[in-house]
Design a protein around this motif. Structure first.
Motif, mmCIF file in Angstrom:
data_model
loop_
_atom_site.group_PDB
_atom_site.id
_atom_site.type_symbol
_atom_site.label_atom_id
_atom_site.label_comp_id
_atom_site.label_asym_id
_atom_site.label_seq_id
_atom_site.Cartn_x
_atom_site.Cartn_y
_atom_site.Cartn_z
ATOM 1 N N LEU A 223 0.822 -1.215 0.000
ATOM 2 C CA LEU A 223 0.000 0.000 0.000
ATOM 3 C C LEU A 223 0.856 1.266 0.000
ATOM 4 C CD1 LEU A 223 -2.786 -1.132 2.503
ATOM 5 C CD2 LEU A 223 -3.059 -0.739 0.040
ATOM 6 N N TRP A 224 1.994 1.215 0.684
ATOM 7 C CA TRP A 224 2.916 2.352 0.621
ATOM 8 C C TRP A 224 3.434 2.546 -0.803
ATOM 9 C CZ3 TRP A 224 3.666 6.350 3.552
ATOM 10 C CH2 TRP A 224 3.437 6.282 4.932
ATOM 11 N N CYS A 225 3.716 1.421 -1.474
ATOM 12 C CA CYS A 225 4.297 1.490 -2.820
ATOM 13 C C CYS A 225 3.311 1.971 -3.874
ATOM 14 C CB CYS A 225 4.835 0.118 -3.228
ATOM 15 S SG CYS A 225 6.287 -0.424 -2.298
ATOM 16 N N ILE A 226 2.010 1.721 -3.668
ATOM 17 C CA ILE A 226 1.036 2.107 -4.702
ATOM 18 C C ILE A 226 0.336 3.420 -4.386
ATOM 19 C CG2 ILE A 226 0.661 -0.293 -5.406
ATOM 20 C CD1 ILE A 226 -2.070 -0.163 -3.963
ATOM 21 N N GLN A 227 0.965 4.249 -3.571
ATOM 22 C CA GLN A 227 0.420 5.587 -3.369
ATOM 23 C C GLN A 227 0.277 6.278 -4.721
ATOM 24 O OE1 GLN A 227 -0.524 7.217 -0.254
ATOM 25 N NE2 GLN A 227 -0.538 5.025 0.253
ATOM 26 N N TRP A 228 -0.809 7.010 -4.884
ATOM 27 C CA TRP A 228 -1.167 7.562 -6.196
ATOM 28 C C TRP A 228 -0.093 8.486 -6.760
ATOM 29 C CZ3 TRP A 228 -4.587 5.267 -8.918
ATOM 30 C CH2 TRP A 228 -5.203 5.892 -10.007
ATOM 31 N N LEU B 157 10.704 -4.461 4.504
ATOM 32 C CA LEU B 157 10.478 -5.909 4.423
ATOM 33 C C LEU B 157 11.407 -6.675 5.365
ATOM 34 C CD1 LEU B 157 9.960 -6.324 0.571
ATOM 35 C CD2 LEU B 157 8.241 -6.705 2.349
ATOM 36 N N GLU B 158 12.593 -6.132 5.610
ATOM 37 C CA GLU B 158 13.540 -6.784 6.521
ATOM 38 C C GLU B 158 13.201 -6.507 7.986
ATOM 39 O OE1 GLU B 158 17.757 -7.136 4.087
ATOM 40 O OE2 GLU B 158 17.289 -5.246 5.080
ATOM 41 N N GLY B 159 12.452 -5.449 8.234
ATOM 42 C CA GLY B 159 12.162 -5.037 9.602
ATOM 43 C C GLY B 159 10.981 -5.758 10.215
ATOM 44 N N ASN B 160 10.628 -5.308 11.409
ATOM 45 C CA ASN B 160 9.506 -5.879 12.161
ATOM 46 C C ASN B 160 8.202 -5.241 11.700
ATOM 47 O OD1 ASN B 160 7.587 -6.510 14.227
ATOM 48 N ND2 ASN B 160 9.305 -7.049 15.571
ATOM 49 N N GLU B 161 7.206 -6.074 11.415
ATOM 50 C CA GLU B 161 5.935 -5.546 10.913
ATOM 51 C C GLU B 161 5.239 -4.655 11.935
ATOM 52 O OE1 GLU B 161 5.487 -9.144 13.127
ATOM 53 O OE2 GLU B 161 6.547 -8.845 11.241
ATOM 54 N N ASP B 162 5.559 -4.832 13.219
ATOM 55 C CA ASP B 162 4.919 -4.012 14.258
ATOM 56 C C ASP B 162 5.342 -2.552 14.177
ATOM 57 O OD1 ASP B 162 3.589 -6.223 15.274
ATOM 58 O OD2 ASP B 162 5.223 -6.744 16.645
ATOM 59 N N THR B 163 6.473 -2.281 13.533
ATOM 60 C CA THR B 163 6.959 -0.895 13.423
ATOM 61 C C THR B 163 6.381 -0.191 12.196
ATOM 62 O OG1 THR B 163 8.908 -1.541 12.125
ATOM 63 C CG2 THR B 163 9.136 -1.555 14.525
ATOM 64 N N LEU B 164 5.657 -0.927 11.349
ATOM 65 C CA LEU B 164 5.119 -0.335 10.125
ATOM 66 C C LEU B 164 3.762 0.309 10.394
ATOM 67 C CD1 LEU B 164 5.881 -3.158 7.516
ATOM 68 C CD2 LEU B 164 7.164 -1.048 7.906
ATOM 69 N N SER B 165 3.585 1.501 9.886
ATOM 70 C CA SER B 165 2.294 2.180 10.021
ATOM 71 C C SER B 165 1.520 2.041 8.717
ATOM 72 C CB SER B 165 2.507 3.667 10.341
ATOM 73 O OG SER B 165 3.270 4.286 9.314
ATOM 74 N N VAL B 166 0.216 1.974 8.816
ATOM 75 C CA VAL B 166 -0.634 1.893 7.631
ATOM 76 C C VAL B 166 -0.651 3.271 6.967
ATOM 77 C CG1 VAL B 166 -2.952 1.428 6.757
ATOM 78 C CG2 VAL B 166 -2.048 0.112 8.702
ATOM 79 N N PRO B 167 -0.373 3.353 5.675
ATOM 80 C CA PRO B 167 -0.350 4.659 5.006
ATOM 81 C C PRO B 167 -1.745 5.214 4.823
ATOM 82 C CG PRO B 167 -0.114 2.924 3.379
ATOM 83 C CD PRO B 167 -0.106 2.244 4.733
ATOM 84 N N SER B 168 -1.808 6.453 4.380
ATOM 85 C CA SER B 168 -3.116 7.007 4.030
ATOM 86 C C SER B 168 -3.633 6.265 2.810
ATOM 87 C CB SER B 168 -2.994 8.506 3.747
ATOM 88 O OG SER B 168 -2.052 8.724 2.702
ATOM 89 N N SER B 169 -4.916 6.337 2.574
ATOM 90 C CA SER B 169 -5.511 5.571 1.483
ATOM 91 C C SER B 169 -4.943 5.988 0.133
ATOM 92 C CB SER B 169 -7.029 5.774 1.462
ATOM 93 O OG SER B 169 -7.578 5.156 0.305
#
Length: 370
Positions: free
Chosen positions: A308-313, A328-340
């Protein structure tokens, strides 16, 4: 007695000289062997040119077909040293000349574990062929198009494949003398070796530019519908750059999770799958994806968030591939959901739908002169 001492000293000197000469000659021979080995290895790294007669011999008269597409047919072949190769026989149609030159020129300078290696090529009159290292497990597309195939790999392996692809694209963007933009990242162009290590292939649409060049000029949109970044269609979304490959990779990640579902039916109406999965994730709802092993849910969530971060408009909102690798190498808990990625602040007048993706057909195409 003095004469004996002189004789002994002379013999000693002669022995020392002989040993020195022997060692010198041995070192020269070792150096020469080292140089010869380097030249052989260097020669092996550079794509070799083959005649059409060679191609027929390598493929045993085109005995075993392993794939085909709009570009032509791929056959399995074997070189004299028992190295297996995939031989792509290009169709003699308009555009092949440019794509052939582009592929040989681009791939001749690439050496990375996650990029397929060009072994050789054939340009014999109107007959053209490309020889690649043979990868027995076909393309990633075959393993994500159904749940059965996907589960045969497992989510941990799929995560490793995603990471390998991201490292391959990062190398193309940063690891060569010139930046290489692929412009056709998709599951069909990711091949898998015998250990399911991913290798990016098909550089027919690739473009070379300097690392300092932030904007790439193009005469027309290029790529595969469903994976093409919005700015490749129209400058209104931003400039074409390496961020266009980032968008394609994001769609590939979404494909890996959704099994190439462009749309999903919900309450008798169809929703665009990436948008549907974003809403579910954002609202903390069940993603409706089958998991078997402990930790699968975290891997799936990570792939979705990075995708979702990669397909930002807009390109400016997407991360670089270097950052993607770190995510991708990091911990998923540190990732925030991007804006839509699907929210639009401006109304879009006339819309055309292609594989679930909407784009503004009134907007101008990228042109070389702009």
């Amino acid at each position: 007695m003095i004469a004996g001492g002189v004789l002994g000293l002379t013999l000693c000197v002669i022995v020392i000289v002989i040993i020195a000469i022997y060692r010198s000659n041995k070192m020269k021979k070792e150096d020469q062997a080292k140089i010869n080995k380097f030249l052989e290895d260097y020669k092996a790294l550079k794509p070799a040119r083959y005649s059409y007669a060679d191609i027929k011999k390598i493929t045993n008269q085109f005995e075993e077909e392993v794939g085909q597409g709009g570009y032509g047919i791929v056959y399995k072949g074997k070189l004299s040293n028992d190295v297996y190769v995939a031989v792509k026989i290009l169709n003699n149609v308009k555009g092949n000349g440019d794509e052939f030159i582009n592929e040989v020129q681009t791939m001749g300078r690439i050496h990375h574990i996650n990029v397929v290696r060009l072994v050789g090529y054939c340009a014999d009159g109107f007959r053209r062929a490309l020889l690649y290292e043979f990868l027995p497990n076909n393309s990633l597309d075959k393993f994500i198009s159904s749940n059965q195939e996907k589960h045969s790999l497992g989510w941990e392996k799929l995560h490793d494949i995603a990471l390998g692809i991201s490292k391959g694209i990062e190398y193309l963007h940063l690891g060569c003398d010139q930046r290489i933009l692929h412009f056709d990242i998709k599951p069909q162009n990711v091949l898998l070796d015998n250990k399911f290590n991913p290798k990016i292939s098909d550089f027919g649409l690739a473009k070379l530019c300097s690392k300092e060049q932030s904007v790439v000029s193009m005469t027309a949109a290029r790529g595969t519908v469903g994976y093409i970044a919005p700015e490749v269609f129209s400058r209104n979304f931003g400039n074409v750059s390496y961020k266009s490959d980032v968008y394609s990779f994001g769609m590939l990640l979404i494909d890996m999770v959704g099994g190439r579902e462009n749309t999903i039916t919900q309450n008798t109406s169809e929703c665009y799958f990436p948008e549907w999965i974003y809403k579910r994730l954002d609202q903390g709802e069940d993603l409706g994806i089958q998991i078997k092993a402990v930790g699968d849910a975290k891997i799936i969530k990570k792939l979705i968030i990075v995708g979702l971060w990669c397909i930002q408009w807009y390109p400016v909102d997407r991360p670089s591939m270097k950052v993607v690798v770190q995510m991708l190498e990091g911990n998923e808990d540190t990732l925030s959901v991007p804006s839509s990625p699907f929210a639009s602040t401006n109304p879009m007048p006339k819309k055309a739908t292609m594989d679930g993706r909407t784009f503004n057909s009134d907007l101008e195409l990228v042109s070389e002169s702009e």
